[in-house]
Design an enzyme around this catalytic site. Structure first.
Site, PDB file in Angstrom:
ATOM      1  N   CYS A  84      39.750 -10.874 -45.080  1.00 38.86           N
ATOM      2  CA  CYS A  84      41.169 -11.223 -45.020  1.00 38.86           C
ATOM      3  C   CYS A  84      41.407 -12.658 -45.473  1.00 38.86           C
ATOM      4  O   CYS A  84      42.423 -12.965 -46.104  1.00 38.86           O
ATOM      5  CB  CYS A  84      41.705 -11.020 -43.609  1.00 38.86           C
ATOM      6  SG  CYS A  84      41.587  -9.296 -43.051  1.00 38.86           S
ATOM      7  N   THR A  85      40.482 -13.537 -45.149  1.00 43.29           N
ATOM      8  CA  THR A  85      40.584 -14.921 -45.608  1.00 43.29           C
ATOM      9  C   THR A  85      40.431 -14.983 -47.120  1.00 43.29           C
ATOM     10  O   THR A  85      41.167 -15.686 -47.819  1.00 43.29           O
ATOM     11  CB  THR A  85      39.504 -15.786 -44.930  1.00 43.29           C
ATOM     12  OG1 THR A  85      39.695 -15.760 -43.511  1.00 43.29           O
ATOM     13  CG2 THR A  85      39.567 -17.216 -45.425  1.00 43.29           C
TER      14      THR A  85
END
Length: 216
Positions: free
Chosen positions: A111-112
């Protein structure tokens, strides 16, 4: 953190029948055992290790890969809080293309990576006249810290209870344990022109959305 389990030669010997002629086994080294508190992160998944693991049989596992929101449809409206605690409605963006991407959780590796890829290409999205909106179950405070840490210039919305995710029909991954990573591109009229799902190649979401935006 790993703990240790030591077995004496007497304990090991008792595991064999008394009439066996096999020599007794002495274990002088400790056997590492993973505790329940030991945690790992896999893309968007946070899970705990335990001494026993039950894995569903593929032959009996069933899932649906078709979302409730389909290409050519107008998705359900929503009103959620952003990273600053302000209320944001989907209708606010009508009249311009919108990229809505659902992701598992803030601060997880995949997600980062995905958020930073959107950030790095943000000028291209602005040039296409599009807004970018990220949605996950995380709180507004979590989003605020996430956006600040990685200098994210776009909107992050808090979908408490996964209400919007369920209404849009975003499918889950890994036997339902991992929230799906799915991106939607809406045109100026609010009609879905692209649905892209790829859990394990987060950056590809950016390439696919930019391609469709250039054709709108």
């Amino acid at each position: 953190m790993a703990s240790s389990l030591s077995l004496s030669s007497h304990t090991v010997a008792s595991l064999f029948p008394s009439h066996t002629s096999k020599p007794q086994l002495s274990l002088s080294k400790s056997i590492p055992v993973l505790t329940k508190s030991s945690q790992s992160q896999f893309h968007g998944l946070k899970f705990s290790h335990s001494s026993s693991l039950s894995i569903p049989r593929f032959s009996t596992f069933k899932t649906s890969i078709s979302a409730k929101v389909n290409k050519g449809a107008v998705p359900p409206a929503f009103t959620l809080k952003d990273q600053d605690g302000k209320t944001v409605s989907l209708s606010k963006f009508k009249g311009k293309p919108v990229v809505v991407y659902f992701y598992p959780a803030d601060e997880t590796p995949g997600c980062t990576k995905q958020a930073c890829a959107f950030r790095d290409s943000y000028e291209k999205f602005k040039k296409a006249g599009a807004e970018v909106i990220g949605i996950s179950v995380d709180s507004a405070e979590s989003h605020k810290n996430f956006a600040k840490k990685y200098r994210l210039p776009f909107t992050l919305l808090s979908d408490e209870g996964n209400k919007v995710r369920k209404e849009w029909g975003v499918p889950s991954d890994l036997f339902g344990t991992l929230p799906g990573r799915q991106t939607y591109v809406l045109d100026k009229k609010g009609v879905v022109q692209l649905i892209y799902n790829n859990q394990f190649q987060p950056e590809k979401h950016i390439d696919e959305t930019l391609k469709i935006l250039q054709s709108l």
